[in-house]
Motif scaffolding. Structure first.
Motif, PDB file in Angstrom:
ATOM      1  N   VAL A  77       0.837  -1.199   0.000  1.00  0.00           N
ATOM      2  CA  VAL A  77       0.000   0.000   0.000  1.00  0.00           C
ATOM      3  C   VAL A  77       0.875   1.254   0.000  1.00  0.00           C
ATOM      4  CG1 VAL A  77      -1.634   1.361   1.358  1.00  0.00           C
ATOM      5  CG2 VAL A  77      -1.982  -1.108   1.077  1.00  0.00           C
ATOM      6  N   ALA A  78       1.869   1.297   0.887  1.00  0.00           N
ATOM      7  CA  ALA A  78       2.703   2.498   1.001  1.00  0.00           C
ATOM      8  C   ALA A  78       3.485   2.742  -0.287  1.00  0.00           C
ATOM      9  CB  ALA A  78       3.652   2.357   2.191  1.00  0.00           C
ATOM     10  N   GLY A  79       4.123   1.691  -0.803  1.00  0.00           N
ATOM     11  CA  GLY A  79       4.946   1.839  -2.009  1.00  0.00           C
ATOM     12  C   GLY A  79       4.119   2.246  -3.215  1.00  0.00           C
ATOM     13  N   ASN A  80       2.960   1.609  -3.383  1.00  0.00           N
ATOM     14  CA  ASN A  80       2.117   1.925  -4.533  1.00  0.00           C
ATOM     15  C   ASN A  80       1.506   3.314  -4.410  1.00  0.00           C
ATOM     16  OD1 ASN A  80       2.422  -0.394  -6.126  1.00  0.00           O
ATOM     17  ND2 ASN A  80       1.047  -1.539  -4.793  1.00  0.00           N
ATOM     18  N   ALA A  81       1.072   3.682  -3.208  1.00  0.00           N
ATOM     19  CA  ALA A  81       0.471   5.004  -3.018  1.00  0.00           C
ATOM     20  C   ALA A  81       1.484   6.083  -3.369  1.00  0.00           C
ATOM     21  CB  ALA A  81      -0.013   5.164  -1.582  1.00  0.00           C
ATOM     22  N   LEU A  82       2.696   5.911  -2.878  1.00  0.00           N
ATOM     23  CA  LEU A  82       3.747   6.879  -3.160  1.00  0.00           C
ATOM     24  C   LEU A  82       4.002   6.953  -4.665  1.00  0.00           C
ATOM     25  CD1 LEU A  82       5.527   8.654  -1.363  1.00  0.00           C
ATOM     26  CD2 LEU A  82       7.309   6.936  -1.549  1.00  0.00           C
ATOM     27  N   ALA A  83       4.004   5.810  -5.321  1.00  0.00           N
ATOM     28  CA  ALA A  83       4.276   5.758  -6.757  1.00  0.00           C
ATOM     29  C   ALA A  83       3.183   6.484  -7.537  1.00  0.00           C
ATOM     30  CB  ALA A  83       4.389   4.302  -7.212  1.00  0.00           C
ATOM     31  N   ILE A  84       1.918   6.275  -7.135  1.00  0.00           N
ATOM     32  CA  ILE A  84       0.811   6.899  -7.870  1.00  0.00           C
ATOM     33  C   ILE A  84       0.858   8.421  -7.713  1.00  0.00           C
ATOM     34  CG2 ILE A  84      -1.701   7.114  -7.981  1.00  0.00           C
ATOM     35  CD1 ILE A  84      -1.798   4.123  -7.095  1.00  0.00           C
ATOM     36  N   VAL A  85       1.065   8.854  -6.484  1.00  0.00           N
ATOM     37  CA  VAL A  85       1.141  10.295  -6.233  1.00  0.00           C
ATOM     38  C   VAL A  85       2.271  10.907  -7.058  1.00  0.00           C
ATOM     39  CG1 VAL A  85       1.700  12.035  -4.499  1.00  0.00           C
ATOM     40  CG2 VAL A  85       0.135  10.168  -3.930  1.00  0.00           C
ATOM     41  N   LEU A  86       3.414  10.248  -7.022  1.00  0.00           N
ATOM     42  CA  LEU A  86       4.570  10.776  -7.724  1.00  0.00           C
ATOM     43  C   LEU A  86       4.335  10.785  -9.240  1.00  0.00           C
ATOM     44  CD1 LEU A  86       7.084  11.842  -6.393  1.00  0.00           C
ATOM     45  CD2 LEU A  86       8.259   9.743  -6.998  1.00  0.00           C
ATOM     46  N   ALA A  87       3.648   9.769  -9.752  1.00  0.00           N
ATOM     47  CA  ALA A  87       3.383   9.702 -11.191  1.00  0.00           C
ATOM     48  C   ALA A  87       2.527  10.891 -11.614  1.00  0.00           C
ATOM     49  CB  ALA A  87       2.694   8.386 -11.537  1.00  0.00           C
ATOM     50  N   VAL A  88       1.518  11.205 -10.804  1.00  0.00           N
ATOM     51  CA  VAL A  88       0.656  12.347 -11.127  1.00  0.00           C
ATOM     52  C   VAL A  88       1.472  13.635 -11.110  1.00  0.00           C
ATOM     53  CG1 VAL A  88      -1.296  13.722 -10.326  1.00  0.00           C
ATOM     54  CG2 VAL A  88      -1.444  11.224 -10.324  1.00  0.00           C
ATOM     55  N   VAL A  89       2.344  13.745 -10.104  1.00  0.00           N
ATOM     56  CA  VAL A  89       3.206  14.932 -10.025  1.00  0.00           C
ATOM     57  C   VAL A  89       4.098  15.015 -11.263  1.00  0.00           C
ATOM     58  CG1 VAL A  89       5.118  15.996  -8.766  1.00  0.00           C
ATOM     59  CG2 VAL A  89       3.193  15.013  -7.508  1.00  0.00           C
ATOM     60  N   GLU A  94       6.929  18.946 -15.114  1.00  0.00           N
ATOM     61  CA  GLU A  94       7.913  18.286 -15.966  1.00  0.00           C
ATOM     62  C   GLU A  94       9.273  18.138 -15.291  1.00  0.00           C
ATOM     63  OE1 GLU A  94       9.778  19.344 -20.048  1.00  0.00           O
ATOM     64  OE2 GLU A  94       7.608  19.604 -20.149  1.00  0.00           O
ATOM     65  N   TRP A  95       9.728  19.202 -14.603  1.00  0.00           N
ATOM     66  CA  TRP A  95      11.082  19.122 -14.034  1.00  0.00           C
ATOM     67  C   TRP A  95      11.152  18.087 -12.928  1.00  0.00           C
ATOM     68  CZ3 TRP A  95      11.524  19.787  -8.907  1.00  0.00           C
ATOM     69  CH2 TRP A  95      10.572  20.569  -8.258  1.00  0.00           C
ATOM     70  N   ALA A  96      10.020  17.866 -12.272  1.00  0.00           N
ATOM     71  CA  ALA A  96      10.027  16.873 -11.189  1.00  0.00           C
ATOM     72  C   ALA A  96      10.394  15.510 -11.751  1.00  0.00           C
ATOM     73  CB  ALA A  96       8.662  16.823 -10.518  1.00  0.00           C
ATOM     74  N   CYS A 145       2.354   3.636 -14.057  1.00  0.00           N
ATOM     75  CA  CYS A 145       1.443   4.759 -13.875  1.00  0.00           C
ATOM     76  C   CYS A 145       1.759   5.892 -14.837  1.00  0.00           C
ATOM     77  CB  CYS A 145       1.583   5.239 -12.437  1.00  0.00           C
ATOM     78  SG  CYS A 145       0.054   5.490 -11.646  1.00  0.00           S
ATOM     79  N   VAL A 146       3.038   6.211 -14.949  1.00  0.00           N
ATOM     80  CA  VAL A 146       3.446   7.288 -15.858  1.00  0.00           C
ATOM     81  C   VAL A 146       3.095   6.896 -17.285  1.00  0.00           C
ATOM     82  CG1 VAL A 146       5.425   8.506 -16.830  1.00  0.00           C
ATOM     83  CG2 VAL A 146       5.235   8.221 -14.362  1.00  0.00           C
ATOM     84  N   LEU A 147       3.355   5.648 -17.637  1.00  0.00           N
ATOM     85  CA  LEU A 147       3.023   5.160 -18.982  1.00  0.00           C
ATOM     86  C   LEU A 147       1.529   5.358 -19.239  1.00  0.00           C
ATOM     87  CD1 LEU A 147       3.778   3.340 -21.568  1.00  0.00           C
ATOM     88  CD2 LEU A 147       2.756   1.509 -20.234  1.00  0.00           C
ATOM     89  N   GLY A 148       0.714   4.975 -18.265  1.00  0.00           N
ATOM     90  CA  GLY A 148      -0.729   5.085 -18.428  1.00  0.00           C
ATOM     91  C   GLY A 148      -1.184   6.526 -18.573  1.00  0.00           C
TER      92      GLY A 148
END
Lengths: 534, 352
Positions: A77-89, A94-96, A145-148
């Motif tokens: 849960v923690a790893g995926n949640a962080l990944a999803i949030v970061l993907a949206v960011v 762009e620079w992020a 997530c980024v791909l999607g």
């Protein structure tokens, strides 16, 4: 779609439910034959020995499964949640992405032997296990997530924009919807990875858990129990995989049924286009990534006053590689190891990708193939390599063959899932166009689906290439005894943390470079298809 | 320059602490560890952690039996025993103070000290090193020299040590083919190697129960004299009276635990199976055999004279000589501190 109940004979329905039986029977027969043939060397127990051991262990399954599942779930849960949030960011800022994506790669490919002492010193009890599980899922989900988010067609974005839509609306109306199939593929890949990460954490020491049980069984030469544990791990991963798939199917009913006018348009997905527009910003981005990594690395050591004996700083590593009196010798030893590791990783990556892509085509074409392949793939992915090595080494040897098999195992599963998902999410209309023009299903596959799968192939490579390097180091430790993987463990055993950290930095650096290389190739390929499209 | 550096460093440190703290808070959903208060008065037991190197089985019978029989409490320690595993990092955990006392091997600790760890050995469980060469009884390897022309399964982490032993005994290393192995003895049984570097108290015992007979000879016959499962702490802890008392309490309790385990190995195995190892459903017969196999390694003529866990002068000299042959440098004498043992055994070699 109006619900027209299809009257089906009950017997047929029941038969369909049992369709998993033939493949299961094939596996059981092959297994029994192998067990009986190999009985004198006791590497493969018979199915009934494993079943007997498993039933005999009934009383201890709940406590061990719950321990592993709990930590794996928290990490998942923690790893995926962080990944999803970061993907949206990443998609919004762009620079992020330019700076932080490489940092994410670092989390994926840093040799765990370098960071586990720090994790166990910094965090209490079960937290290191949860962190290892989170690390195991974070990067793959981020990439998916980024791909999607990026796979939304540019016409769609232009449409929303022309209607006065803001970036936020684009995100909500188009990108999130486009992201879901890919996200769920990522979450499926993450299921066995989370279990595996937790098991690795349990190898650090725990009172209970499937990892402890596996160590106990292996060291006590209780092979039927070891197999029972391995199957239980795989079943856990399989349940999460299946459950995630079901939820995904419910939430994305449109997948593969999309009525889209865009034939081949998705190839123009923005994947990769946001990276480095010019050399200047590329260099800035790289420097930014390095700065973040060094700051975190140094910051953690300084903030917690970690003992310099096992927590080496960037200065220590630079000294070891560049300025010490023996730096030249150190470099040459590491370079020799690196070349072996790259050879091992490269071969395994190629075999794994070719195999996974081929099988992805197979399972998209045939549901029977999927029912046969996926359980085996999940089993192979969720059993720790350390548990499989005796068997793998016996069958494939401890040379390049064995290493290739191990690296293939590591890279195969994410590639399979990513590519199969992309093949499936090809818009139905695009397929129909080919079919209506008299094309065969095979042509649909070669002309349309494969084209749509190209971005996925690159997304898979972003995971599989660093994964192959990590897999190669693992194989070198367990099977061959040469290359950087073996050096890491020998240095660890001898408390040579300077060497250990320097080798880790080299592995991470090379993995990040390879990751960047994939981006370059991807841009070139994407461009070519764009040209052709026009 | 220095002050500038330290200012920016402390600011960054604070930000990082906050960041890492936030991450930790998210991840540590349920684990709120009680802050260990250092102030342990003589009346209330001092909380302390003993970090084992391996999972809970007969190998750790002594430390666990000591807990069952209340020895830690009696000796003023509120103990937490943490089991280890294949990738446990005992030295960093002790060096950082997360565990007060750890169990590991002499040479690993020496190497850590050479890298700057502040560690010191205070007691030695295995007086005879269990590292052995194991082969199938049907195809025995009887001497070190016979390894020439054979395939020898060695753990990656043990390669350097094995190199040293072979060289010191005039075995031509180029004629010995190393095969990578782990703790699992199946490569020997499946014929992937002709000999397997094993622990005499572990793999041969488990294989015997499975009906596989083996030929085993110890590396100690070939000058490999390192104590095994030694108890170690930090020099800093020994300077702090409270911690020193706690370390002494742990060493004494472990010695008492082993005294009980040696007096009745079967009972020790039974407790390990029913108690700390209950979630692994250990095989009782195997644990009994293993517990018995430990006795001659722990109880020697030396310990009869000086007490269990003893570190005699001659023994220290042998350990140092072995480490020198492994090319471990440094002040190896300073690695051993016998003062706690002297204190514990001031009334003779038997504890009550």
């Amino acid at each position: 779609m109006t619900a027209v109940p299809m009257p089906r004979p009950g017997g047929f329905q029941r038969l369909r439910r049992l369709r998993f039986l033939p493949p299961l029977a094939v596996v059981l027969v092959l297994w029994t034959v192998a067990a009986l043939l190999l009985a004198p060397i006791r590497v493969v127990p018979t199915p009934w020995a494993v079943a007997t051991a498993w039933i005999g262990d009934l009383s201890i399954w709940p406590v061990n499964i719950l321990a592993t599942l709990r930590n794996a779930a928290i990490g998942y849960v923690a790893g995926n949640a962080l990944a999803i949030v970061l993907a949206v960011v990443f998609v919004r800022v762009e620079w992020a992405e330019r700076v932080l994506m490489r940092v994410a790669v670092v989390t994926f490919c840093v040799p765990l032997v370098a960071i586990t002492p720090i994790l166990t010193v910094l965090f209490p009890d079960d937290v290191p296990k949860q962190i290892l599980a989170a690390i195991s899922v974070f990067f793959t989900t981020l990439v998916a997530c980024v791909l999607g988010l990026r796979s939304v067609s540019s016409t769609m974005i232009d449409l929303v924009r022309s209607m006065g839509g803001t970036e936020g609306e684009i995100l909500r109306r188009t990108r999130v919807k486009a992201m879901l199939p890919s996200l769920f593929a990522g979450l499926q890949i993450a299921a066995p990875a989370a279990v595996l990460g937790t098991i690795l954490g349990e190898y650090l020491g725990a009172n209970e858990g499937l990892g402890v049980l596996l160590v106990q069984a292996q060291s006590a030469f209780q092979i039927p129990r070891a197999w029972g544990v391995a199957f239980t791990m795989a079943a856990l991963a399989g349940v999460v995989y299946w459950g995630t798939g079901r939820v995904g199917a419910l939430l994305t009913p449109w997948v593969g049924k999309e009525v889209s006018t865009a034939v081949g348009q998705d190839i123009q997905a923005e994947a990769g286009l946001a990276t480095a527009r010019n050399a200047g910003s590329a260099v800035l981005g790289l420097l930014g990534s390095i700065a973040v990594v060094v700051a975190v690395w140094w910051g953690v050591i300084a903030a917690f006053g970690l003992s310099p004996y096992f927590a080496k700083t960037p200065v220590d590593v630079l000294g070891y590689l560049l300025s010490d009196s023996e730096a030249a010798a150190n470099r040459s030893v590491i370079l020799d190891g690196l070349l072996i590791t790259l050879r091992d990783a490269g071969l395994g990556y190629v075999v794994g990708t070719v195999l996974a892509s081929g099988i992805a085509v197979l399972i998209v074409s045939s549901a029977g193939a999927e029912r046969f392949v996926m359980p085996i793939a999940i089993v192979m992915r969720s059993i720790p390599i350390v548990a499989m090595t005796p068997l793998l080494a016996l069958v494939f040897g401890r040379g390049l063959g064995g290493v290739t098999v191990i690296v293939t195992l590591v890279t195969f599963f994410p590639t399979l899932v990513t590519v199969a998902t992309a093949l499936r999410s090809t818009p139905a209309l695009a397929c129909d166009v080919v079919l209506s023009m008299g094309g065969s299903t095979a042509q649909v596959m070669t002309r349309v689906r494969l084209l749509y799968a190209i971005p996925a192939l690159f997304a898979a490579a972003r995971v599989a290439v660093p994964g192959a390097v990590a897999g190669a180091t693992l194989a070198e430790w367990l099977a061959t005894g040469e290359g950087l993987g073996s050096m890491l463990v020998q240095d660890y055993a001898a408390s040579r943390f300077d060497a250990l950290w320097s080798e880790s930095v080299v592995i991470v650096g090379v993995s990040v470079l390879l990751y960047g290389g994939i981006g370059l190739v991807e841009r070139a390929v994407t461009k070519r298809f764009e040209m052709r499209g026009r | 320059m220095t002050s500038l550096l330290s200012i920016s460093r402390s600011r960054r440190a604070r930000t990082t602490t906050a960041l890492v703290g936030a991450v930790a808070a998210v991840l540590a959903l349920s684990s709120c560890s009680a802050g260990t208060s250092a102030a342990g008065t003589s009346s209330s037991p001092t909380p302390a952690t003993l970090q084992l190197g391996w999972i809970a089985n007969s190998e750790n019978g002594g430390p666990y039996l000591a807990e069952k029989n209340g020895y830690y409490a009696k000796n003023g320690v509120d103990i937490t025993i943490k089991p280890g595993g294949p990738t446990t990092t005992v030295e960093p955990l002790v060096a950082s103070g997360k565990a007060l006392v750890g169990l590991s091997s002499v040479d690993t600790i020496a190497r850590a000290v050479n890298e700057g760890a502040d560690l010191v050995i205070v007691g030695a469980t295995l007086q005879i090193n269990p590292m052995s060469v194991m082969s199938l009884a049907s195809k025995p390897v009887n001497t070190l020299k016979e390894l020439e022309g054979k395939r020898f399964c060695v753990q990656t982490s043990g390669v350097a040590i094995t190199d040293g032993i072979l060289k010191a005994n005039g075995v031509d290393k180029s004629k010995v083919e190393y095969v990578n192995a782990d703790f699992d003895p199946s490569p020997l049984v499946s014929g992937q190697c002709d000999a397997f570097e094993a622990f005499s108290n572990n793999q041969p015992v488990t294989l015997k129960l499975q009906g596989v007979d083996t030929k085993v000879f110890p590396m100690s016959d070939y000058g490999y004299h390192l104590w095994g499962d030694v108890l170690f702490t930090t020099k800093e802890a020994l300077k702090d009276p409270t911690k020193r008392a706690a370390v002494e309490g742990i060493v004494k309790s472990v010695a008492e635990g082993w005294q009980d385990a040696i007096a009745d190995p079967d009972a020790s195995a039974q407790y390990v199976v029913d108690g700390p190892g209950k979630n692994q459903k250990l095989d009782l017969a195997q644990q009994k055999l293993q517990a018995a196999a430990f006795v001659p390694l722990i109880k020697t003529s030396g310990t009869t004279e000086d007490g269990l866990l003893t570190m005699s002068k001659a023994g220290i000299a042998q350990n140092i000589a072995t480490m020198r042959s492994e090319k471990i440098s440094g002040d190896l004498d300073a690695l051993f501190d016998t003062s706690l043992l002297s204190e514990i055994y001031k009334d003779g070699p038997t504890l009550d």
